[in-house]
Design a protein around this motif. Structure first.
Motif, PDB file in Angstrom:
ATOM      1  N   THR A   6       6.032   5.645  -3.350  1.00 12.54           N
ATOM      2  CA  THR A   6       4.888   5.185  -4.148  1.00 12.54           C
ATOM      3  C   THR A   6       5.288   4.005  -5.023  1.00 12.54           C
ATOM      4  N   TRP A   7       4.460   2.953  -5.007  1.00  7.34           N
ATOM      5  CA  TRP A   7       4.656   1.764  -5.841  1.00  7.34           C
ATOM      6  C   TRP A   7       3.452   1.630  -6.779  1.00  7.34           C
ATOM      7  N   MET A   8       3.690   1.036  -7.950  1.00  2.39           N
ATOM      8  CA  MET A   8       2.622   0.850  -8.930  1.00  2.39           C
ATOM      9  C   MET A   8       2.880  -0.465  -9.668  1.00  2.39           C
ATOM     10  N   THR A   9       1.823  -1.208  -9.925  1.00  2.00           N
ATOM     11  CA  THR A   9       1.997  -2.431 -10.705  1.00  2.00           C
ATOM     12  C   THR A   9       2.470  -2.081 -12.117  1.00  2.00           C
ATOM     13  N   GLU A  10       3.157  -3.020 -12.765  1.00  2.14           N
ATOM     14  CA  GLU A  10       3.646  -2.768 -14.130  1.00  2.14           C
ATOM     15  C   GLU A  10       2.493  -2.571 -15.109  1.00  2.14           C
ATOM     16  N   THR A  11       1.355  -3.223 -14.828  1.00  3.60           N
ATOM     17  CA  THR A  11       0.194  -3.047 -15.697  1.00  3.60           C
ATOM     18  C   THR A  11      -0.564  -1.748 -15.380  1.00  3.60           C
ATOM     19  N   GLU A  12      -0.111  -1.032 -14.362  1.00  5.17           N
ATOM     20  CA  GLU A  12      -0.755   0.196 -13.888  1.00  5.17           C
ATOM     21  C   GLU A  12      -2.195  -0.041 -13.437  1.00  5.17           C
ATOM     22  N   SER A  13      -2.434  -1.237 -12.911  1.00  7.81           N
ATOM     23  CA  SER A  13      -3.776  -1.550 -12.412  1.00  7.81           C
ATOM     24  C   SER A  13      -4.060  -0.810 -11.110  1.00  7.81           C
ATOM     25  N   VAL A  14      -3.001  -0.536 -10.325  1.00  4.33           N
ATOM     26  CA  VAL A  14      -3.208   0.070  -9.006  1.00  4.33           C
ATOM     27  C   VAL A  14      -1.946   0.798  -8.565  1.00  4.33           C
ATOM     28  N   VAL A  15      -2.147   1.849  -7.767  1.00  2.00           N
ATOM     29  CA  VAL A  15      -1.046   2.644  -7.206  1.00  2.00           C
ATOM     30  C   VAL A  15      -1.157   2.602  -5.685  1.00  2.00           C
ATOM     31  N   TYR A  16      -0.028   2.464  -5.010  1.00  2.00           N
ATOM     32  CA  TYR A  16      -0.006   2.305  -3.552  1.00  2.00           C
ATOM     33  C   TYR A  16       1.064   3.203  -2.948  1.00  2.00           C
ATOM     34  N   ARG A  17       0.690   3.969  -1.945  1.00  2.00           N
ATOM     35  CA  ARG A  17       1.641   4.791  -1.201  1.00  2.00           C
ATOM     36  C   ARG A  17       2.063   4.005   0.044  1.00  2.00           C
ATOM     37  N   VAL A  18       3.326   3.617   0.098  1.00  2.00           N
ATOM     38  CA  VAL A  18       3.843   2.812   1.205  1.00  2.00           C
ATOM     39  C   VAL A  18       3.857   3.641   2.492  1.00  2.00           C
ATOM     40  N   VAL A  19       3.364   3.056   3.572  1.00  2.00           N
ATOM     41  CA  VAL A  19       3.566   3.613   4.911  1.00  2.00           C
ATOM     42  C   VAL A  19       4.283   2.536   5.726  1.00  2.00           C
ATOM     43  N   PRO A  20       5.516   2.800   6.160  1.00  2.00           N
ATOM     44  CA  PRO A  20       6.293   1.769   6.864  1.00  2.00           C
ATOM     45  C   PRO A  20       5.582   1.251   8.111  1.00  2.00           C
ATOM     46  N   LYS A  21       5.723  -0.036   8.352  1.00  2.00           N
ATOM     47  CA  LYS A  21       5.130  -0.747   9.492  1.00  2.00           C
ATOM     48  C   LYS A  21       3.615  -0.889   9.366  1.00  2.00           C
ATOM     49  N   LYS A  48      13.873  -4.964  -7.697  1.00  2.00           N
ATOM     50  CA  LYS A  48      14.279  -3.901  -8.632  1.00  2.00           C
ATOM     51  C   LYS A  48      13.526  -3.996  -9.964  1.00  2.00           C
ATOM     52  N   ASN A  49      12.726  -5.042 -10.111  1.00  2.00           N
ATOM     53  CA  ASN A  49      11.889  -5.158 -11.309  1.00  2.00           C
ATOM     54  C   ASN A  49      10.606  -5.897 -10.943  1.00  2.00           C
ATOM     55  N   GLY A  50       9.646  -5.867 -11.853  1.00  2.00           N
ATOM     56  CA  GLY A  50       8.356  -6.520 -11.599  1.00  2.00           C
ATOM     57  C   GLY A  50       7.346  -5.621 -10.910  1.00  2.00           C
ATOM     58  N   LEU A  51       7.816  -4.451 -10.464  1.00  2.00           N
ATOM     59  CA  LEU A  51       6.958  -3.509  -9.765  1.00  2.00           C
ATOM     60  C   LEU A  51       7.574  -2.123  -9.942  1.00  2.00           C
ATOM     61  N   HIS A  52       6.770  -1.149 -10.327  1.00  2.00           N
ATOM     62  CA  HIS A  52       7.294   0.213 -10.430  1.00  2.00           C
ATOM     63  C   HIS A  52       7.400   0.820  -9.029  1.00  2.00           C
ATOM     64  N   LYS A  53       8.538   1.452  -8.766  1.00  2.00           N
ATOM     65  CA  LYS A  53       8.746   2.121  -7.475  1.00  2.00           C
ATOM     66  C   LYS A  53       9.362   3.493  -7.723  1.00  2.00           C
ATOM     67  N   TYR A  73      -6.629   3.364  -9.735  1.00  2.00           N
ATOM     68  CA  TYR A  73      -7.097   3.331  -8.342  1.00  2.00           C
ATOM     69  C   TYR A  73      -5.887   3.455  -7.422  1.00  2.00           C
ATOM     70  N   ALA A  74      -5.975   4.337  -6.432  1.00  2.00           N
ATOM     71  CA  ALA A  74      -4.834   4.589  -5.548  1.00  2.00           C
ATOM     72  C   ALA A  74      -5.244   4.386  -4.094  1.00  2.00           C
ATOM     73  N   PHE A  75      -4.359   3.759  -3.326  1.00  2.00           N
ATOM     74  CA  PHE A  75      -4.697   3.488  -1.923  1.00  2.00           C
ATOM     75  C   PHE A  75      -3.446   3.522  -1.055  1.00  2.00           C
ATOM     76  N   THR A  76      -3.687   3.533   0.253  1.00  2.00           N
ATOM     77  CA  THR A  76      -2.616   3.354   1.224  1.00  2.00           C
ATOM     78  C   THR A  76      -3.186   2.596   2.407  1.00  2.00           C
ATOM     79  N   CYS A  77      -2.317   2.292   3.375  1.00  2.00           N
ATOM     80  CA  CYS A  77      -2.727   1.471   4.516  1.00  2.00           C
ATOM     81  C   CYS A  77      -2.122   2.066   5.780  1.00  2.00           C
ATOM     82  N   VAL A  78      -2.916   2.139   6.858  1.00  2.00           N
ATOM     83  CA  VAL A  78      -2.459   2.728   8.113  1.00  2.00           C
ATOM     84  C   VAL A  78      -2.652   1.733   9.260  1.00  2.00           C
ATOM     85  N   ARG A  79      -2.124   2.105  10.434  1.00  2.00           N
ATOM     86  CA  ARG A  79      -2.122   1.191  11.576  1.00  2.00           C
ATOM     87  C   ARG A  79      -2.242   2.004  12.861  1.00  2.00           C
ATOM     88  N   ASN A  80      -2.736   1.366  13.899  1.00  2.00           N
ATOM     89  CA  ASN A  80      -2.850   2.032  15.195  1.00  2.00           C
ATOM     90  C   ASN A  80      -1.489   2.589  15.631  1.00  2.00           C
TER      91      ASN A  80
END
Length: 272
Positions: A6-21, A48-53, A73-80
């Motif tokens: 999970t990554w999050m902006t430093e301002t906590e504007s948005v949260v993102y769950r990484v899905v590789p590829k 290592k900085n500029g983004l919460h991980k 707001y939280a999101f993720t991204c998927v692919r075929n």
């Protein structure tokens, strides 16, 4: 277990769950830009900085507090699943990584020895039977996922639903799941729902494809790599991905989704 990937902006504007590829390099750079007004110089996975991980100890309590309270707001991204596993093969198995070495050290020699896979020589540039080697790689991927041998499954070819579900199981809620194939449309929804210090012009954002150029170019249309047996293997591995993210299992040549993602269904099916 917390919120791995999970990554999050430093301002906590948005949260993102990484899905590789699944466009994760581009998404990470958009998040970084939305806070700082410029892009991270290098691969965003190395930042290592500029983004919460979640991988950074100092970020974990901030991410946990935010996600459990659903503050942002939280999101993720998927692919075929067909194009994703193909991309993993060409990038991770056939390609030379950005450190100048093969992915995971002894993985490729193991595949050559145990599964008879070819990878285009030492530099990944020589001609080889891509279809035959890919289908053998699929057997290996299935073995890792089904029986965890000859090793545990790798994040780049384990099912997307597994990545997406850890966020839900541990107390997170998604506001949006976007498709890589309709990236600008989905990312526009995300950006329209949040406030950021710097506006993002999606049409002007470069695609940060960090795996581009690692391996040989795909020589055939996607559907040529999947015969009846390999489609069966793909379905065995990625059945939930096709179901909940609405991709077309019947036609490997159709990379586009065939229905709308039902967030309620995703939270219910992947939250068990």
């Amino acid at each position: 277990m917390g919120f791995p990937g999970t990554w999050m902006t430093e301002t906590e504007s948005v949260v993102y769950r990484v899905v590789p590829k699944c466009a994760c390099s581009t998404i990470g750079q958009i998040m970084y830009y939305s806070d700082h007004g410029d892009f991270f110089d290098g691969d965003i996975h190395d930042a290592k900085n500029g983004l919460h991980k979640w991988a950074l100890d100092d970020s974990q309590p901030l991410i946990s507090a935010n996600v459990q309270a659903h503050k942002s707001y939280a999101f993720t991204c998927v692919r075929n699943p067909y194009t994703r596993i193909l991309s993993s093969f060409f990038d991770k198995i056939c390609g030379i990584q950005r450190n100048g070495k093969r992915y995971r050290g002894n993985l490729v020699p193991l595949l050559i020895q145990k599964y008879g896979i070819e990878v285009g020589g030492d530099d990944g540039k020589q001609d080889f039977d891509q279809i035959k080697s890919f289908r053998r790689f699929l057997l290996f991927a299935r073995d890792t996922i089904r029986w965890r041998r000859p090793m545990d499954p790798d994040i780049h070819w384990s099912a997307m639903s597994g990545h997406v579900s850890t966020y839900i199981v541990n107390g997170g809620t998604y506001d949006k799941i976007l498709w890589t194939e309709k990236f600008n449309e989905g990312m526009a929804d995300v950006l329209g729902a949040i406030e950021t210090p710097h506006a993002v012009d999606l049409d002007a954002i470069p695609r940060f494809n960090e795996s581009e150029g690692h391996g040989p170019k795909r020589a055939h249309p996607v559907e040529d790599y999947f015969d009846d047996m390999s489609m069966h293997l793909v379905y065995e591995i990625f059945k939930r991905d096709f179901d909940v993210f609405k991709y077309d299992f019947e036609n490997p040549g159709n990379k586009m989704p065939i229905g709308e993602i039902d967030l309620e269904e995703v939270h219910k099916k992947l939250g068990d």
